[in-house]
Scaffold this active site. Sequence first.
Site, PDB file in Angstrom:
ATOM      1  N   LYS A 114       3.821  -2.216   9.917  1.00 16.27           N
ATOM      2  CA  LYS A 114       3.417  -3.135   9.894  1.00 16.27           C
ATOM      3  C   LYS A 114       3.536  -4.737  11.127  1.00 16.27           C
ATOM      4  O   LYS A 114       3.703  -4.964  11.961  1.00 16.27           O
ATOM      5  CB  LYS A 114       1.799  -3.411   9.706  1.00 16.27           C
ATOM      6  CG  LYS A 114       1.014  -2.358   9.715  1.00 16.27           C
ATOM      7  CD  LYS A 114      -0.526  -3.239   9.236  1.00 16.27           C
ATOM      8  CE  LYS A 114      -1.790  -1.758   9.028  1.00 16.27           C
ATOM      9  NZ  LYS A 114      -2.465  -2.227   9.327  1.00 16.27           N
ATOM     10  N   LYS A 198       1.040   8.657   9.324  1.00  9.19           N
ATOM     11  CA  LYS A 198      -0.293   9.324   9.300  1.00  9.19           C
ATOM     12  C   LYS A 198      -1.658   8.721  10.769  1.00  9.19           C
ATOM     13  O   LYS A 198      -0.600   7.843  10.707  1.00  9.19           O
ATOM     14  CB  LYS A 198      -0.639   7.405   8.408  1.00  9.19           C
ATOM     15  CG  LYS A 198      -0.983   6.333   8.584  1.00  9.19           C
ATOM     16  CD  LYS A 198      -1.891   5.649   6.993  1.00  9.19           C
ATOM     17  CE  LYS A 198      -2.442   4.383   7.874  1.00  9.19           C
ATOM     18  NZ  LYS A 198      -3.066   3.747   7.050  1.00  9.19           N
ATOM     19  N   LYS A 201      -5.390   3.917  13.780  1.00  5.16           N
ATOM     20  CA  LYS A 201      -6.504   3.510  14.897  1.00  5.16           C
ATOM     21  C   LYS A 201      -5.482   2.988  15.595  1.00  5.16           C
ATOM     22  O   LYS A 201      -5.709   2.610  17.142  1.00  5.16           O
ATOM     23  CB  LYS A 201      -7.656   2.140  14.009  1.00  5.16           C
ATOM     24  CG  LYS A 201      -8.397   3.417  13.477  1.00  5.16           C
ATOM     25  CD  LYS A 201      -9.175   1.243  13.034  1.00  5.16           C
ATOM     26  CE  LYS A 201      -9.601   1.633  11.594  1.00  5.16           C
ATOM     27  NZ  LYS A 201      -9.213   0.399  10.736  1.00  5.16           N
TER      28      LYS A 201
HETATM   29  N1  AQP Z   1      -5.087   8.569   8.165  1.00  2.00           N
HETATM   30  C1  AQP Z   1      -5.079   8.451   6.785  1.00  2.00           C
HETATM   31  N2  AQP Z   1      -5.294   9.519   6.056  1.00  2.00           N
HETATM   32  C2  AQP Z   1      -6.425   8.641   4.711  1.00  2.00           C
HETATM   33  N3  AQP Z   1      -7.133   7.627   4.559  1.00  2.00           N
HETATM   34  C3  AQP Z   1      -6.740   6.562   5.427  1.00  2.00           C
HETATM   35  N4  AQP Z   1      -6.990   5.908   5.536  1.00  2.00           N
HETATM   36  C4  AQP Z   1      -6.802   4.281   6.802  1.00  2.00           C
HETATM   37  N5  AQP Z   1      -5.230   6.065   7.804  1.00  2.00           N
HETATM   38  C5  AQP Z   1      -5.690   6.708   6.631  1.00  2.00           C
HETATM   39  C6  AQP Z   1      -7.912   4.828   5.034  1.00  2.00           C
HETATM   40  O1  AQP Z   1      -9.406   4.664   5.054  1.00  2.00           O
HETATM   41  C7  AQP Z   1      -9.876   3.423   4.917  1.00  2.00           C
HETATM   42  C8  AQP Z   1      -9.778   2.111   5.535  1.00  2.00           C
HETATM   43  O2  AQP Z   1      -8.670   1.429   6.424  1.00  2.00           O
HETATM   44  P1  AQP Z   1      -8.939   0.307   7.278  1.00  2.00           P
HETATM   45  O3  AQP Z   1      -9.445  -0.012   8.658  1.00  2.00           O
HETATM   46  O4  AQP Z   1      -9.096  -0.324   6.242  1.00  2.00           O
HETATM   47  O5  AQP Z   1      -7.365   0.007   7.908  1.00  2.00           O
HETATM   48  P2  AQP Z   1      -5.926   0.458   7.542  1.00  2.00           P
HETATM   49  O6  AQP Z   1      -5.274   2.175   6.584  1.00  2.00           O
HETATM   50  O7  AQP Z   1      -5.099   0.411   8.354  1.00  2.00           O
HETATM   51  O8  AQP Z   1      -6.238   2.374   8.631  1.00  2.00           O
HETATM   52  P3  AQP Z   1      -5.398   2.689  10.241  1.00  2.00           P
HETATM   53  O9  AQP Z   1      -6.525   3.754  10.793  1.00  2.00           O
HETATM   54  O10 AQP Z   1      -3.912   2.782   9.493  1.00  2.00           O
HETATM   55  O11 AQP Z   1      -5.915   1.458  10.683  1.00  2.00           O
HETATM   56  P4  AQP Z   1      -4.925   0.157  11.811  1.00  2.00           P
HETATM   57  O12 AQP Z   1      -3.810   1.879  12.808  1.00  2.00           O
HETATM   58  O13 AQP Z   1      -4.788  -0.373  12.598  1.00  2.00           O
HETATM   59  O14 AQP Z   1      -3.462   0.357  10.550  1.00  2.00           O
HETATM   60  C9  AQP Z   1      -8.845   2.968   3.643  1.00  2.00           C
HETATM   61  O15 AQP Z   1      -9.220   3.400   2.486  1.00  2.00           O
HETATM   62  C10 AQP Z   1      -7.232   3.330   4.318  1.00  2.00           C
HETATM   63  O16 AQP Z   1      -7.184   3.519   2.989  1.00  2.00           O
END
Ligand code: AQP
Length: 333
Positions: A114, A198, A201
Amino acid sequence: MEKKIFSGVQPTGNLHLGNYLGAIKNFVKLNNENQNECIFCVVDLHAITVAQDPKKLKDNIYETIATFIASGIDPEKSIIFSQSRVSAHSETAWILSCVARMGWLNRMTQFKDKAGKDKEKASIGLYSYPVLMAADILLYDTTHVPVGDDQKQHLELCRDIAQKFNNDFNVNGFFKIPEPLIQKNFSRIMSLRDGTKKMSKSELSDLSRINLTDDKDQIINKIKKSKTDTLLLPSSNTDLEKRPEAKNLISIYSNLMDVNLDDTINKFSGKNFSEFKEILSQVLVDKIIPISSEIKKLLKDKNYLDQILDKGQERSNKIASKKLKKIQEILGF
Ligand code: AQP
């Protein structure tokens, strides 16, 4: 055995299929098992580790609460709340940051991903985020944490912090050592544009993900445009290893249908992608559109969502402040 479940989702907008299949779908299952005590948190303090527009953040908090409920979490049975409203989380995070070691945090791969190349400009919060996550979990004597595969390392850190606190202060068993609940198969949903990244968001291209608020046409269009190779669908699991995009689409289908990967491979072996994509789109529409419509309906009723937030705050604060008081006593405050 009664399980105490805790997990969180960041209100950073664009909640997507990866969040649903990797985490929220599992939350719903756990919520529906009678013996579990479940707490689901909108982790807004985590969200501000990168810049957020305050107006959008507020909307995203509502949207995350609405997504939990629309997906099937019962707010009467489970506690749903927003992290910033329960001050014990921040206070405990500070205390635990005096327990966690720099060397442990330096190994966290999500920070490296990140923060990117310019680590010097990343916020301190982004670096110490896993310590706050440990506080979130440990305050509730959590036994199990349902998360996507990407959070596995943070959970191991949480276990190390709990263990060190218990040892340092000679309070064996004070912090429960939580277990991750990571689905064995299809635990990481990948981008529709690049099967090696992956689904996320913050990815700029909206075509890379299915948002939980997408309508039917958007879902069909995104699957149609999703990246694939020129071969036919594979006939064995080993063939999939070198074909990340094919693997991702087959995994999404299997996860949505609750069938194993081999059955899906057998079913579609030798077919071309256009045929498979049509079937996958239909499955996605059937599963996601009811959730998406319910989210939109709930978002029109902010009073109801405010009530959920107020009640969740009261219930979680009761548990968290009691645990914090005990932590403070142990420390000699
Ligand atoms: N691609 C994914 N596949 C499976 N699980 C996922 N999670 C996130 N992306 C995937 C799971 O969703 C839960 C909530 O995630 P989060 O919102 O707390 O943060 P994150 O993992 O940082 O989500 P993003 O979408 O990747 O956001 P950004 O782009 O902001 O970094 C968690 O349990 C996560 O494992």
